[in-house]
Motif scaffolding. Structure first.
Motif, PDB file in Angstrom:
ATOM      1  N   ALA A  38      23.655 -10.151   9.477  1.00 17.17           N
ATOM      2  CA  ALA A  38      24.577 -11.300   9.586  1.00 17.17           C
ATOM      3  C   ALA A  38      24.241 -12.118  10.837  1.00 17.17           C
ATOM      4  O   ALA A  38      24.164 -13.351  10.794  1.00 17.17           O
ATOM      5  N   ARG A  58      22.844 -15.938  10.863  1.00 13.15           N
ATOM      6  CA  ARG A  58      23.612 -16.972  11.566  1.00 13.15           C
ATOM      7  C   ARG A  58      22.695 -17.763  12.503  1.00 13.15           C
ATOM      8  O   ARG A  58      22.674 -18.987  12.503  1.00 13.15           O
ATOM      9  N   ASP A  62      24.976 -23.689   3.847  1.00  9.58           N
ATOM     10  CA  ASP A  62      26.144 -22.798   3.852  1.00  9.58           C
ATOM     11  C   ASP A  62      25.699 -21.361   4.083  1.00  9.58           C
ATOM     12  O   ASP A  62      24.683 -20.917   3.553  1.00  9.58           O
ATOM     13  N   LEU A  63      26.492 -20.659   4.857  1.00  9.83           N
ATOM     14  CA  LEU A  63      26.199 -19.231   5.056  1.00  9.83           C
ATOM     15  C   LEU A  63      27.441 -18.430   4.734  1.00  9.83           C
ATOM     16  O   LEU A  63      28.536 -18.759   5.178  1.00  9.83           O
ATOM     17  N   SER A  64      27.268 -17.376   3.937  1.00  8.34           N
ATOM     18  CA  SER A  64      28.405 -16.475   3.721  1.00  8.34           C
ATOM     19  C   SER A  64      27.922 -15.040   3.886  1.00  8.34           C
ATOM     20  O   SER A  64      26.848 -14.674   3.394  1.00  8.34           O
ATOM     21  N   CYS A  65      28.673 -14.255   4.651  1.00  9.72           N
ATOM     22  CA  CYS A  65      28.300 -12.854   4.882  1.00  9.72           C
ATOM     23  C   CYS A  65      29.404 -11.975   4.335  1.00  9.72           C
ATOM     24  O   CYS A  65      30.588 -12.229   4.538  1.00  9.72           O
ATOM     25  N   ALA A  66      28.996 -10.913   3.649  1.00 11.96           N
ATOM     26  CA  ALA A  66      29.957  -9.981   3.069  1.00 11.96           C
ATOM     27  C   ALA A  66      30.647  -9.192   4.170  1.00 11.96           C
ATOM     28  O   ALA A  66      30.164  -9.129   5.297  1.00 11.96           O
ATOM     29  N   GLU A  67      31.755  -8.583   3.795  1.00 10.55           N
ATOM     30  CA  GLU A  67      32.506  -7.738   4.737  1.00 10.55           C
ATOM     31  C   GLU A  67      31.703  -6.471   5.045  1.00 10.55           C
ATOM     32  O   GLU A  67      30.796  -6.109   4.293  1.00 10.55           O
ATOM     33  N   GLU A 113      22.147 -22.618   0.255  1.00  5.09           N
ATOM     34  CA  GLU A 113      23.134 -21.600   0.573  1.00  5.09           C
ATOM     35  C   GLU A 113      22.453 -20.279   0.917  1.00  5.09           C
ATOM     36  O   GLU A 113      21.470 -19.899   0.288  1.00  5.09           O
ATOM     37  N   ARG A 143      23.334 -16.154   1.461  1.00  6.78           N
ATOM     38  CA  ARG A 143      24.374 -15.115   1.358  1.00  6.78           C
ATOM     39  C   ARG A 143      23.781 -13.800   1.831  1.00  6.78           C
ATOM     40  O   ARG A 143      22.650 -13.449   1.466  1.00  6.78           O
ATOM     41  N   CYS A 197      19.444 -10.562   1.459  1.00  6.57           N
ATOM     42  CA  CYS A 197      19.679 -11.888   2.027  1.00  6.57           C
ATOM     43  C   CYS A 197      19.153 -12.892   1.015  1.00  6.57           C
ATOM     44  O   CYS A 197      17.945 -12.987   0.779  1.00  6.57           O
TER      45      CYS A 197
END
Lengths: 456, 161
Positions: free
Chosen positions: A306, A310, A326-331, A365, A367, A377
């Protein structure tokens, strides 16, 4: 291979084959000899009539004895005497025929038998009539014949045993000869087998050598053509940024003192972008060269994916401030096991590709997520996608797709190589006309190493 | 034929001069048959057996030199004519020699009760009046001592069982 060498090989081939001739001759010769001996033995194994000679002679002896009894009997039955007489004559006739006669001749008894027969025929009751005198004469003759036929039987017995013993000797000798020849045959067969096997081994070795040589040659050719392609593409790719830098410089030069600060800043941006491309290109080429020469050492460490994502997204965003990234990271923990520099290079490549191959108004995007024991990734774009024709070659070196796409065609090949070096891989999902997703998969870091990291 | 020269006239003498009187008159019974046959017991004269179709065999024998031409009746025909039912025939000779012969021999081979050799009737002073002859030269398996013993000469009776 020179002509002389070929000739040499040819000659040594003939020499090694010439070895077979005497061995084959021994093999066949011994086998044929054994066969001939065995067939002689087989023919000899039949029981010949003369082997029954003792029985034939003793039958004759018995009939003469029976005749003597019948003529000496008090009733002197004429029918019985006639029958006995015929039997005695028939036995004497028998031992004077064919093989029996020859046998007796070798023992020197044929003349004796002929004399006996003549004497007996001289007293034929059927011709001379049954009289007491004839019967007496027959009785006397039989008494006279008895010791003679007895001696013949005696000699026949001894000769039979001698012959039987000699026959057994011959059988034994033949058997021994056959055994020796079969042994020779066997040895020759073994020699032939050995020769053939060693020949085959030589051939096999030669084939392997040829194969190896041709593979080396192919490798050489591949390498040569690789470098030709490489040189052509790289020099072409070097030209573009160099031309940009050159033209920017010319422009500044032409403007001379009239150059404005904004102009300088604009040209500087162009130059620095071109230099950036040159640096990336040389980085890529260097990395590939190191991979080819197995010079890349992977320093494995737990990677907080992550954080890396970033940082990289922020850098890309700084370079392409008009684009939406866009960046999205899982929990949860997203710790991969790999080399931070190499992973940075891979993701940077995927991200710049996504930006390069999609329209400026389309978002890119990224992820980051975990799946099973792996950390992924994924970089998605809304570009044209990759056609089915191109899909299998996307990760091949110098492959740039159809229609012509700008670039060296090394980026994805390098990224995939780097991913594999770290035990991971990149896979592609694409929808022609809609976009593509390139996903880097890496193993999750071992739990021990992760806690160590968190302790630091 | 490697007979010594002196024996040839003697053998000829034996067959021509002295053998002829020993050939039974045709009314004499030369062969008796018994056992599992029609009528239980039958005695045949030379004329009787000559009524069967005569068959020729050219073959070597184990006791003579060179091939010989035999002529006589097929044992098979004789047994068929008498409705013989059995597996073996016990053949007996003038001197009481006897042997069991499987009836299958007569079916598989043309076994002949020979009455003459080389056109000369067989005498009881030689191997007559009947000699069982196998077609030895036509079938290699017959060239064996186990078949030689079935060549009964001076045959006088056959007993089917």
């Amino acid at each position: 291979m020179s002509l002389g060498q070929t000739k040499g090989l040819w000659r040594s081939d003939w020499l090694s084959y010439a070895l077979y001739v005497p061995v084959l001759a021994i093999f066949l010769g011994a086998l044929i000899f054994a066969l001939a001996q065995s067939s002689t033995l087989e023919r000899d194994m039949r029981i010949a009539a003369t082997q029954n000679m003792l029985w034939v002679v003793s039958q004759t002896q018995m009939e003469i004895y029976a005749l003597a009894l019948s003529v000496s009997a008090p009733d002197r039955d004429e029918d019985a005497i006639a029958r006995r007489y015929d039997l005695a004559i028939s036995r004497l006739n028998l031992i004077q025929q064919g093989p029996q006669a020859r046998y007796l001749e070798t023992l020197g008894h044929l003349d004796g038998i002929e004399r006996m027969t003549a004497a007996l025929l001289d007293l034929d009751p059927q011709r001379r009539g049954h009289t007491a005198r004839l019967h007496d004469a027959l009785a006397d003759l039989c008494a006279d014949l008895h010791p003679q036929i007895n001696r013949i039987a005696n000699d026949v017995m001894i000769a039979d045993w001698d012959k039987a013993a000699a026959r057994l000797d011959t059988y034994r000798d033949t058997q021994r000869l056959v055994m020796v020849s079969v042994t020779f045959s066997l040895l020759a067969a073994l020699a032939i087998t050995w020769l053939l096997l060693s020949k085959q081994r030589q051939l096999f070795h030669a084939e392997v050598q040829t194969l190896r040589a041709s593979r080396l040659l192919k490798q050489e050719q591949d390498t040569a053509s690789t470098y030709r392609d490489f040189a052509a593409i790289v020099s072409h790719q070097l030209r573009t940024p160099l031309t940009l830098i050159d033209s920017a410089m010319h422009r500044l030069e032409r403007l001379g003192d009239d150059v404005s600060a904004s102009e300088v800043s604009r040209r500087r941006a162009v130059v620095s972008g071109a230099i950036g491309r040159l640096v990336r290109l040389s980085d890529t080429v260097l990395l590939l060269a190191r991979i080819d020469n197995s010079q890349i050492g992977v320093r494995f460490e737990p990677l907080h994916m992550a954080d890396i994502a970033r940082t990289l997204v922020a850098e890309a965003q700084a370079q392409h401030h008009v684009r939406r990234i866009d960046l999205s990271c899982a929990e949860g923990p997203l710790v991969a096991w790999g080399d931070g520099d190499l992973v940075g290079h891979i993701i940077d490549n995927l991200l710049s590709n996504a930006l390069k191959f999609s329209a400026p108004d389309k978002p890119v995007e990224m992820r980051v997520f975990a799946q099973g024991q792996q950390i992924a990734c994924a970089v998605s774009d809304q570009g044209p996608g990759i056609t089915e024709v191109d899909q299998p070659y996307v990760f091949d070196r110098y492959y740039r797709g159809q229609p012509y796409v700008e670039g060296v065609g090394l980026g994805l090949a390098l990224a995939q190589s780097l991913a594999r070096l770290q035990g991971g891989h990149i896979n592609l999902e694409t929808w022609p006309g809609k976009g593509s997703v390139f996903t880097l998969w890496l193993d999750a870091a071992p739990s021990g190493s992760r806690s160590q990291r968190s302790d630091n | 034929m490697k007979l010594p020269t002196i024996s040839i006239p003697l053998v000829v003498l034996a067959t021509v001069v002295f053998a002829n009187p020993a050939i039974q008159a045709s009314e004499d019974r030369i062969l008796t048959l018994g056992g599992a046959i029609a009528g239980g017991k039958v005695a045949l004269t030379r004329a009787d057996v000559l009524e069967f179709p005569q068959h020729q065999i050219v073959t070597t024998t184990s006791v003579t030199d060179g091939p010989q031409t035999f002529e006589g009746f097929l044992i098979r025909d004789l047994l068929q004519d008498l409705d013989a039912e059995g597996d073996v025939v016990v053949a007996r000779a003038l001197n009481d020699y006897q042997i069991e012969i499987p009836i299958s021999d007569f079916e598989r081979f043309d076994v002949v009760g020979a009455l003459s050799m080389e056109g000369v009737p067989l005498s009881s002073r030689d191997k007559g009046p009947i000699w069982i002859v196998y077609p030895r030269d036509d079938h290699p398996e017959l060239q064996d001592i186990r078949y030689d013993t079935r060549w009964v000469w001076q045959l006088v009776s056959l007993h089917v069982q």
